[in-house]
Design an enzyme around this catalytic site. Structure first.
Site, PDB file in Angstrom:
ATOM      1  N   ASN A   7      -4.723   6.262   2.161  1.00  0.00           N
ATOM      2  CA  ASN A   7      -3.843   5.317   2.778  1.00  0.00           C
ATOM      3  C   ASN A   7      -3.773   4.245   1.661  1.00  0.00           C
ATOM      4  O   ASN A   7      -4.759   3.273   1.523  1.00  0.00           O
ATOM      5  CB  ASN A   7      -3.901   5.002   3.914  1.00  0.00           C
ATOM      6  N   HIS A  10      -2.795  -1.101   1.649  1.00  0.00           N
ATOM      7  CA  HIS A  10      -3.225  -2.350   1.360  1.00  0.00           C
ATOM      8  C   HIS A  10      -3.387  -2.977   0.006  1.00  0.00           C
ATOM      9  O   HIS A  10      -3.431  -4.002  -0.550  1.00  0.00           O
ATOM     10  CB  HIS A  10      -4.629  -2.668   1.921  1.00  0.00           C
ATOM     11  N   HIS A  50       2.442   3.656   4.975  1.00  0.00           N
ATOM     12  CA  HIS A  50       3.230   3.323   6.179  1.00  0.00           C
ATOM     13  C   HIS A  50       4.500   2.434   6.050  1.00  0.00           C
ATOM     14  O   HIS A  50       3.863   1.328   5.717  1.00  0.00           O
ATOM     15  CB  HIS A  50       2.203   2.616   7.382  1.00  0.00           C
ATOM     16  N   ARG A  52       6.563   0.189   7.622  1.00  0.00           N
ATOM     17  CA  ARG A  52       6.816  -0.397   9.063  1.00  0.00           C
ATOM     18  C   ARG A  52       8.112  -0.905   9.017  1.00  0.00           C
ATOM     19  O   ARG A  52       8.734  -1.193   8.108  1.00  0.00           O
ATOM     20  CB  ARG A  52       5.645  -1.565   9.043  1.00  0.00           C
ATOM     21  N   ARG A  56       6.385  -5.155   6.000  1.00  0.00           N
ATOM     22  CA  ARG A  56       5.099  -6.255   5.947  1.00  0.00           C
ATOM     23  C   ARG A  56       4.343  -5.766   4.589  1.00  0.00           C
ATOM     24  O   ARG A  56       3.569  -6.647   4.020  1.00  0.00           O
ATOM     25  CB  ARG A  56       4.335  -6.410   7.054  1.00  0.00           C
ATOM     26  N   GLU A  77       3.818   7.412   7.131  1.00  0.00           N
ATOM     27  CA  GLU A  77       3.503   6.876   8.568  1.00  0.00           C
ATOM     28  C   GLU A  77       4.871   6.363   8.848  1.00  0.00           C
ATOM     29  O   GLU A  77       5.243   5.470   8.304  1.00  0.00           O
ATOM     30  CB  GLU A  77       2.415   6.279   8.591  1.00  0.00           C
ATOM     31  N   THR A 108      -2.402  -0.389  13.181  1.00  0.00           N
ATOM     32  CA  THR A 108      -2.177   0.579  14.255  1.00  0.00           C
ATOM     33  C   THR A 108      -3.367   0.627  15.247  1.00  0.00           C
ATOM     34  O   THR A 108      -4.433   1.015  14.680  1.00  0.00           O
ATOM     35  CB  THR A 108      -1.633   2.152  13.810  1.00  0.00           C
ATOM     36  N   GLU A 158      -3.332  14.105  13.994  1.00  0.00           N
ATOM     37  CA  GLU A 158      -4.078  13.220  13.288  1.00  0.00           C
ATOM     38  C   GLU A 158      -4.736  12.395  14.533  1.00  0.00           C
ATOM     39  O   GLU A 158      -4.089  11.558  15.329  1.00  0.00           O
ATOM     40  CB  GLU A 158      -3.388  11.986  12.507  1.00  0.00           C
ATOM     41  N   HIS A 198      -8.526   6.337  10.689  1.00  0.00           N
ATOM     42  CA  HIS A 198      -8.474   4.923  11.315  1.00  0.00           C
ATOM     43  C   HIS A 198      -9.857   4.582  11.426  1.00  0.00           C
ATOM     44  O   HIS A 198     -10.353   4.871  12.420  1.00  0.00           O
ATOM     45  CB  HIS A 198      -7.629   4.756  12.485  1.00  0.00           C
TER      46      HIS A 198
END
Length: 254
Positions: A7, A10, A50, A52, A56, A77, A108, A158, A198
């Site tokens: 992922n 970031h 992801h 969103r 963001r 996602e 999340t 998941e 996660h």
């Protein structure tokens, strides 16, 4: 061994800290696509982002560029809103993972509640399948949620590993591992592919692999991106892959 999905949200978080309203002509850094390419070269099996609703970190342009440029599967996602479904159909990732979304949360915080909304989410899955997009659901390790995932027709679940990652005692960890083991076994029995993620990191991932059967992909982000700041993407990814490749107990051999 389980496959590694990285992922890279970031990377975009760092970019948006400086270039939130960047204009054409600038080259905002760090470049999300470059991170994905480096990860692919290092042996990552898939990339997760992801998108969103508040944009963001990851932007639609990121998803579009990734979809066109990388040679490994792209997992998007997203929330189950009509707007996001339309965006996914236009962007055409290889896979969509349906997640809950709360604009006040930093990341999340739990799995999507499929049980409470089977009919609507089944229709979301149908629309995504019509666009030839595979679908996964990000769920808590609960047998009722696994059953609901099967009912709505997703290919994968998941399992949300946050409670395991945040457990403060051996007893709590063991309790969570038992929950995940039961959920993974049930999902496998129903013909669902089992992914998880996660809060997994370099210290806890081996314990998770050894206690939870039938794992296909572990989606890990923050830990690898953080490590990469100091040692680079190639080494950070390589260190995680080495942990995933260590000998496993026989119940994970399939």
């Amino acid at each position: 061994m389980p496959e590694l999905g990285l992922n890279i949200d970031h990377v975009a978080t760092l970019r948006e800290a400086r270039y939130r309203d960047w204009k054409q002509g600038l080259t905002p850094e760090p470049i999300v696509l470059e991170a994905a390419r480096l990860a692919e070269q290092a042996g990552v099996h898939s990339i997760t982002v992801h998108l969103r609703e508040d944009r963001r970190h990851i932007q639609e342009a990121d998803v579009r560029n990734l979809s066109r440029s990388i040679h490994i599967p792209l997992n998007l996602e997203m929330a189950t809103s009509p707007t996001m479904v339309r965006r996914a159909i236009l962007l055409k990732p290889d896979e969509v993972c349906l997640v809950p979304e709360n604009r006040q949360e930093i990341t999340t915080e739990g799995g999507i509640d499929l049980v409470a909304d089977v009919r609507r989410i089944k229709n979301v899955v149908r629309k995504l399948h019509s666009a030839k997009i595979e679908v996964s659901a990000f769920i808590d390790p609960d047998l009722a949620q696994v059953e609901a995932a099967h009912q709505i027709g997703v290919e994968s679940v998941e399992l949300h590993t946050g409670a395991y990652a945040n457990a403060r005692s051996l007893r709590q960890r063991q309790k969570e591992l038992a929950r995940h083991g039961r959920a993974a076994a049930f999902a496998h029995e129903l013909g669902l592919r089992v992914n998880a993620g996660h809060g997994l990191h370099y210290t806890n991932v081996r314990e998770y692999i050894e206690d939870v059967p039938h794992l296909h992909t572990l989606n890990i982000g923050h830990s690898i991106i953080s490590r990469a700041l100091f040692v680079g993407f190639t080494q950070a990814v390589g260190e995680m892959l080495a942990l995933l490749r260590m000998p496993e107990f026989s119940h994970n051999a399939d």
